[in-house]
Scaffold this motif. Structure first.
Motif, PDB file in Angstrom:
ATOM      1  N   GLY A  75       0.777  -1.228   0.188  1.00  0.00           N
ATOM      2  CA  GLY A  75      -0.033  -0.049  -0.085  1.00  0.00           C
ATOM      3  C   GLY A  75       1.051   1.361  -0.058  1.00  0.00           C
ATOM      4  N   ALA A  76       0.376   2.353   0.404  1.00  0.00           N
ATOM      5  CA  ALA A  76       0.835   3.776   0.218  1.00  0.00           C
ATOM      6  C   ALA A  76       0.267   4.677   1.002  1.00  0.00           C
ATOM      7  CB  ALA A  76       0.776   4.168  -1.384  1.00  0.00           C
ATOM      8  N   ILE A  77       1.128   5.797   1.656  1.00  0.00           N
ATOM      9  CA  ILE A  77       0.921   6.722   2.401  1.00  0.00           C
ATOM     10  C   ILE A  77       0.882   8.183   1.379  1.00  0.00           C
ATOM     11  CG2 ILE A  77       1.253   7.928   4.384  1.00  0.00           C
ATOM     12  CD1 ILE A  77       2.446   5.456   5.468  1.00  0.00           C
ATOM     13  N   VAL A  78       0.132   8.704   1.271  1.00  0.00           N
ATOM     14  CA  VAL A  78       0.131  10.021   0.047  1.00  0.00           C
ATOM     15  C   VAL A  78      -0.224  10.967   0.945  1.00  0.00           C
ATOM     16  CG1 VAL A  78      -0.879  10.760  -1.926  1.00  0.00           C
ATOM     17  CG2 VAL A  78      -0.548   8.269  -1.540  1.00  0.00           C
ATOM     18  N   LEU A  79       0.815  12.093   0.997  1.00  0.00           N
ATOM     19  CA  LEU A  79       0.396  13.317   1.491  1.00  0.00           C
ATOM     20  C   LEU A  79       0.346  14.523   0.408  1.00  0.00           C
ATOM     21  CD1 LEU A  79       0.183  15.181   4.282  1.00  0.00           C
ATOM     22  CD2 LEU A  79       2.500  15.359   4.246  1.00  0.00           C
ATOM     23  N   GLY A  80      -0.658  15.295   0.290  1.00  0.00           N
ATOM     24  CA  GLY A  80      -0.981  16.150  -0.839  1.00  0.00           C
ATOM     25  C   GLY A  80      -0.603  15.664  -2.140  1.00  0.00           C
ATOM     26  N   GLY A  81      -1.169  14.465  -2.494  1.00  0.00           N
ATOM     27  CA  GLY A  81      -0.733  13.784  -3.595  1.00  0.00           C
ATOM     28  C   GLY A  81       0.649  13.065  -4.031  1.00  0.00           C
ATOM     29  N   THR A  82       1.581  13.398  -2.924  1.00  0.00           N
ATOM     30  CA  THR A  82       2.832  12.684  -3.162  1.00  0.00           C
ATOM     31  C   THR A  82       2.884  11.273  -2.138  1.00  0.00           C
ATOM     32  OG1 THR A  82       3.800  14.929  -3.453  1.00  0.00           O
ATOM     33  CG2 THR A  82       5.385  13.181  -2.830  1.00  0.00           C
ATOM     34  N   ASP A  83       3.282  10.275  -2.809  1.00  0.00           N
ATOM     35  CA  ASP A  83       3.756   9.055  -2.175  1.00  0.00           C
ATOM     36  C   ASP A  83       4.752   9.317  -1.270  1.00  0.00           C
ATOM     37  OD1 ASP A  83       4.181   6.568  -0.691  1.00  0.00           O
ATOM     38  OD2 ASP A  83       3.660   5.357  -2.976  1.00  0.00           O
ATOM     39  N   ILE A  84       4.718   9.273   0.082  1.00  0.00           N
ATOM     40  CA  ILE A  84       5.993   9.393   0.953  1.00  0.00           C
ATOM     41  C   ILE A  84       6.210   8.266   1.860  1.00  0.00           C
ATOM     42  CG2 ILE A  84       5.177  12.137   1.495  1.00  0.00           C
ATOM     43  CD1 ILE A  84       4.043  10.818   4.045  1.00  0.00           C
ATOM     44  N   SER A  85       5.674   6.965   1.311  1.00  0.00           N
ATOM     45  CA  SER A  85       5.732   5.735   2.033  1.00  0.00           C
ATOM     46  C   SER A  85       7.284   5.370   2.092  1.00  0.00           C
ATOM     47  CB  SER A  85       5.248   4.684   1.312  1.00  0.00           C
ATOM     48  OG  SER A  85       3.637   4.966   0.978  1.00  0.00           O
ATOM     49  N   ALA A  86       7.960   5.728   1.218  1.00  0.00           N
ATOM     50  CA  ALA A  86       9.658   5.237   1.244  1.00  0.00           C
ATOM     51  C   ALA A  86      10.520   6.373   1.707  1.00  0.00           C
ATOM     52  CB  ALA A  86       9.910   4.946  -0.148  1.00  0.00           C
ATOM     53  N   ARG A  87      10.075   7.628   2.194  1.00  0.00           N
ATOM     54  CA  ARG A  87      10.696   8.739   2.624  1.00  0.00           C
ATOM     55  C   ARG A  87      11.182   8.633   4.148  1.00  0.00           C
ATOM     56  NH1 ARG A  87       8.301  14.494   0.125  1.00  0.00           N
ATOM     57  NH2 ARG A  87       8.499  13.996  -1.773  1.00  0.00           N
ATOM     58  N   PRO A  88      12.359   9.010   4.209  1.00  0.00           N
ATOM     59  CA  PRO A  88      12.882   8.842   5.767  1.00  0.00           C
ATOM     60  C   PRO A  88      11.736   9.891   6.705  1.00  0.00           C
ATOM     61  CG  PRO A  88      14.499  10.163   4.641  1.00  0.00           C
ATOM     62  CD  PRO A  88      13.479   9.556   3.799  1.00  0.00           C
TER      63      PRO A  88
END
Length: 341
Positions: A75-88
């Motif tokens: 799945g994914a975590i999307v903030l303001g249209g940007t997938d942040i799932s892999a970000r630190p």
């Protein structure tokens, strides 16, 4: 002048969030154990949302995945249209306030708040200005030079909040932030949390197992059970119209009844003691609990159903009952709410 403007701008809520946070089929596995099971949800920008549920339901795991402290299995975590799932964690636009507050014991209050800014290379003058402005926001500026050990639990919580907000997040994540406080301070601090969220206008996602806390604080409650979302909605809607038996029982002050036509819930304060000729159900009183303005009667219904009736103390005093008494119960048909599977 710059310092004054910085302080004023923080107080006026320039940290206001305009970005929705969306969970898309979010899943977390630990080996063969499924902790979070393909949940989908949108957290509206600038809202206060409580993730509510019993221990082990997946709410804290969900929060930690949003923060970046747990890896996403699917799945994914999307903030303001940007997938942040892999970000630190530092590059997500989120900040987390931990249950233990995790303040650095060797740093002053002001240094704790400014620590994250120092790690990002922000100059001393700017980070001092921003730390002071945030401490003013949480009413801790007068204690800026104190060490954490010199603070009360409530004061430590305010410092932890200021430190989390120093990175100017779009989403602030709170993992049971009130659980370590005594009952009186817990009530006071939840009022403060709500005030701060409204002033700043950023999204707060708050994990709790306390129904009262969730009802008092949130714009929206997300009730979780066994890694899934059972129901989400405004507190009043969830309380008045639970969708499942689990939600009705967990949210509290509801009775669940089986009828030939299906399963129903009814609020405990909508059930009344009734005379024999007008009773819908017979029951026996098993316990009586005085709660101040109300009296809670625990009963066993004729179908061995556990029931609770909340009546005013005046009504109880006018017609008292005792443990073991047989009583009649009645309600309005319109107060029965049909439950789903």
């Amino acid at each position: 002048m710059a310092d004054t403007l910085a302080s004023t701008s923080l107080k006026r809520g320039v940290m206001r969030s305009h970005l929705d946070l969306e969970l898309v089929s979010l899943t977390k596995r630990y080996g063969k154990t499924l902790a979070v099971d393909e949940i989908d949800h949108v957290f509206a920008a600038g809202s206060y949302v409580c993730l509510l549920g019993p221990s082990g339901c997946g709410k804290s795991t969900t929060l930690r995945m949003i923060a970046g402290h747990e890896a996403v299995s699917d799945g994914a975590i999307v903030l303001g249209g940007t997938d942040i799932s892999a970000r630190p964690p530092a590059r997500r636009g989120t900040a987390m306030m931990f249950q233990s507050y995790a303040l650095f014991p060797h740093l002053s209050v002001e240094e704790n708040v400014a620590f994250g800014l120092k790690m990002k290379g922000v100059g001393k003058a700017e980070r001092t200005t921003r730390a002071q402005a945030l401490l003013e926001l949480v009413d801790m500026a007068a204690l800026a030079e104190r060490m954490p050990a010199q603070l009360s639990g409530g004061q430590q919580q305010r410092v932890a909040l200021a430190r989390a907000m120093a990175s100017e997040p779009q989403v602030l994540l709170l993992d049971e932030p009130l659980s370590a406080l005594d009952p009186f301070l817990r009530l006071k601090m939840r009022t403060e949390l709500r005030r701060l969220q409204q002033e700043m206008g950023i999204t707060f996602i708050h994990v709790t197992h306390s129904q009262d806390e969730a009802m008092a604080l949130s714009d929206q409650i997300v009730v979780m059970n066994a890694g899934r979302i059972e129901q989400a909605g405004p507190p009043r809607a969830v309380f008045n119209a639970p969708k499942t038996e689990f939600v009705a029982r967990f949210i509290g002050n509801h009775n669940v009844l089986s009828r030939p036509e299906g399963r129903f819930s009814i609020r405990s304060d909508r059930v009344r003691l009734a005379a024999e000729d007008s009773a819908v159900m017979r029951a026996r009183v098993s316990a009586i609990e005085y709660q101040g303005t109300t009296v809670a009667l625990s009963l066993v219904g004729e179908g061995a159903e556990d029931m609770t009736v909340l009546i005013t103390d005046e009504a109880f005093d006018a017609a008292p009952v005792n443990g073991g008494d047989a009583v009649g119960l009645a309600w309005e048909a319109a107060d029965l709410h049909r439950l789903g599977d």
